[in-house]
Scaffold this active site. Structure first.
Site, PDB file in Angstrom:
ATOM      1  N   ASN A  95      -8.964   3.339   7.870  1.00  0.00           N
ATOM      2  CA  ASN A  95      -8.305   2.522   8.719  1.00  0.00           C
ATOM      3  C   ASN A  95      -8.660   2.570  10.672  1.00  0.00           C
ATOM      4  O   ASN A  95      -8.027   1.514  11.317  1.00  0.00           O
ATOM      5  CB  ASN A  95      -6.462   2.332   8.920  1.00  0.00           C
ATOM      6  CG  ASN A  95      -5.892   3.550   8.692  1.00  0.00           C
ATOM      7  OD1 ASN A  95      -6.263   5.121   7.882  1.00  0.00           O
ATOM      8  ND2 ASN A  95      -4.872   3.538   9.874  1.00  0.00           N
ATOM      9  N   GLY A 103       0.793  -1.303   0.390  1.00  0.00           N
ATOM     10  CA  GLY A 103      -0.069   0.331   0.280  1.00  0.00           C
ATOM     11  C   GLY A 103       1.350   1.241  -0.548  1.00  0.00           C
ATOM     12  O   GLY A 103       0.512   2.524  -1.053  1.00  0.00           O
ATOM     13  N   THR A 104       2.051   0.951   1.105  1.00  0.00           N
ATOM     14  CA  THR A 104       2.572   2.697   1.072  1.00  0.00           C
ATOM     15  C   THR A 104       3.280   2.870  -0.315  1.00  0.00           C
ATOM     16  O   THR A 104       3.258   3.909  -0.816  1.00  0.00           O
ATOM     17  CB  THR A 104       3.843   2.231   2.287  1.00  0.00           C
ATOM     18  OG1 THR A 104       2.956   1.827   2.698  1.00  0.00           O
ATOM     19  CG2 THR A 104       4.459   3.416   1.978  1.00  0.00           C
ATOM     20  N   CYS A 152       1.548   2.433  12.688  1.00  0.00           N
ATOM     21  CA  CYS A 152       2.974   2.990  12.709  1.00  0.00           C
ATOM     22  C   CYS A 152       2.492   4.057  13.642  1.00  0.00           C
ATOM     23  O   CYS A 152       3.378   4.565  14.201  1.00  0.00           O
ATOM     24  CB  CYS A 152       2.745   3.700  11.313  1.00  0.00           C
ATOM     25  SG  CYS A 152       1.630   3.851  10.457  1.00  0.00           S
TER      26      CYS A 152
HETATM   27  N1  PLP Z   1      -3.013   2.910   3.702  1.00  0.00           N
HETATM   28  C1  PLP Z   1      -3.442   2.874   4.996  1.00  0.00           C
HETATM   29  C2  PLP Z   1      -5.203   2.792   4.630  1.00  0.00           C
HETATM   30  C3  PLP Z   1      -3.700   1.219   5.315  1.00  0.00           C
HETATM   31  O1  PLP Z   1      -4.406   0.812   6.322  1.00  0.00           O
HETATM   32  C4  PLP Z   1      -1.935   1.022   5.353  1.00  0.00           C
HETATM   33  C5  PLP Z   1      -1.302  -0.012   6.111  1.00  0.00           C
HETATM   34  O2  PLP Z   1      -2.195  -0.221   7.274  1.00  0.00           O
HETATM   35  C6  PLP Z   1      -1.018   1.422   4.299  1.00  0.00           C
HETATM   36  C7  PLP Z   1      -2.026   3.028   3.549  1.00  0.00           C
HETATM   37  C8  PLP Z   1      -0.558   1.410   4.216  1.00  0.00           C
HETATM   38  O3  PLP Z   1       0.179  -0.419   3.349  1.00  0.00           O
HETATM   39  P1  PLP Z   1       1.401  -1.342   3.199  1.00  0.00           P
HETATM   40  O4  PLP Z   1       1.328  -1.950   4.748  1.00  0.00           O
HETATM   41  O5  PLP Z   1       0.400  -2.756   2.743  1.00  0.00           O
HETATM   42  O6  PLP Z   1       2.231  -0.703   3.367  1.00  0.00           O
END
Ligand code: PLP
Length: 395
Positions: free
Chosen positions: A153, A69-70, A328
């Protein structure tokens, strides 16, 4: 062990691991090599691409594998800005986003602000919803991108995406949605949502960590942010995480098949647990939407007079895993930016706990959790000077 942190990550399904293992053993070949065994590995990547595309109603050529996601969020924002700059010369670009985005979006915007990019952070209402009218009003001639997450989230708010994308679509402005918390949990259809870019991450729906997708609608102006090999049709350089991608394909297939039964099952479990907490423990409030526009597995409750972090430690000692918000920022004393944006005060925000339910949770978890939660809250309140003052005033 009681696991209530499925929004942080989900356990990998056994079928997913089984699908992945051969690609870490005998099927180790580089999918870019020309010989037959490597071509079979490439074809496994293509199969996973089809599964993902089908799950979100995209075309296979619109699916790009990333490290999660990041990366997808970073690529979408920075790549669209690069394309905007290369077309518009030195004109300073403008981005519209919301105050409750994940740090994967928010911190990219903050970073770009330091480089001279103008960013509008749209406020949200008390349940976390962005107003479509406010989004439309924020559009400027130099708006390069709008980015609003599909589902939050921390508090589970599901945005009225089709309404939010209407205005930007009329102006031809690319729209990104971070759907990391949504995919695999609610129906997601990129055409119905009207988005041009969408981020997803395998470990949030029973797949492995470190792998995800950026959906890029055909024709969206976006440049690569990695320079290197010609993988992903020269748009995302780097040897593919083959086993991870195969696992993601297996996980999305399972999640999609199970969605019609799991979505209502988990929603009912969520409502029952929410009700039980609010009725059993006094001075509690549910944060986020009270309506149906809430992620099936999300519960976010503020416990008055106590710190969420202390409650988490008590739960942890009894083998119960939950969270105070995004993984985080847990451990940080700053109140959650999401809860503050919803209008909570510091005490309410610091007293919040997120319980996120998933495939592994059952009805039996509710009494099991309450047996730990109720005395833990009471114990912390008994130590709280705020609670003591409150009781004295009550008398
Ligand atoms: N975006 C949202 C809404 C998330 O909840 C998260 C992870 O907690 C991320 C992005 C980041 O995803 P990743 O852990 O795959 O980098």
């Amino acid at each position: 062990m009681l696991y209530f942190d499925n929004a942080a990550t989900t356990p990998m399904r056994p079928q997913v691991l089984k699908a992945m293992l051969p690609y870490m053993k005998e099927k180790f070949y580089n999918p870019s090599s020309v010989y037959a065994p490597a071509r079979r590995v490439r074809s496994a990547l293509d199969d996973a691409r089809v599964e993902i595309a089908n799950a979100i109603n995209a075309k296979t050529e619109e699916i790009f594998f990333t490290s999660g996601g990041t990366e997808s969020d970073n690529w979408a924002i920075k790549g669209v800005l690069e394309a905007f700059r290369s077309k518009n010369g030195n004109a300073a670009p403008h981005i519209i986003t919301s105050a409750t985005e994940h740090h994967g979006i928010l911190y990219v915007c903050k970073y770009l602000e330091r480089q001279g990019v103008e960013v509008t952070y749209l406020p949200v209402d008390g349940e976390g919803f962005v107003s479509p009218n406010a989004l439309d009003a924020a559009i400027k001639p130099n708006t390069a991108l709008a980015s609003v997450m599909l589902a939050n989230n921390e508090v589970g708010t599901i945005q009225p995406m089709a309404r939010l994308t209407e205005g930007t679509r009329r102006h031809g402005i690319p729209f990104l949605t971070d759907a990391v918390q949504a995919v695999g949990h609610i129906p997601v259809d990129v055409e119905a949502l009207g988005v041009d870019l969408l981020s997803l991450s395998a470990h949030k729906f029973g797949g492995p960590k470190g792998v995800g997708v950026l959906y890029i609608k055909r024709g969206t102006p976006i440049l690569p942010i990695f320079q290197g090999g010609a993988q992903e049709r020269s748009r995302r350089a780097g040897t593919e995480n083959v086993a991870g991608i195969v696992g993601m394909g297996a996980a999305i297939k399972l999640a999609t098949e199970e969605l019609p039964t799991e979505n209502p099952r988990i929603t009912a479990l969520r409502d029952k647990l929410t009700d039980t907490i609010l009725k059993t423990i006094p001075h509690t409030r549910l944060n986020g939407p009270l309506s149906h526009d809430r992620l099936p597995g999300n519960i976010n409750v503020s416990f008055r007079f106590i710190e969420g972090e202390s409650l988490l430690l008590h739960l942890d000692m009894k083998g119960c895993c939950a969270s105070t918000g995004s993984a985080c920022s847990s451990g940080a004393l700053e109140p959650s930016h999401v809860l503050m944006a919803l209008g909570l005060d510091h005490a309410q925000a610091n007293g919040a706990i997120r319980f996120s339910l998933g495939a592994g949770n059952t009805e039996a978890d509710i009494p099991a959790l309450m047996q730990i939660l109720t005395p833990a809250v009471q114990k912390l309140r008994d130590l709280s000077p705020l609670y003591d003052d409150f009781l004295k005033k009550e008398k």
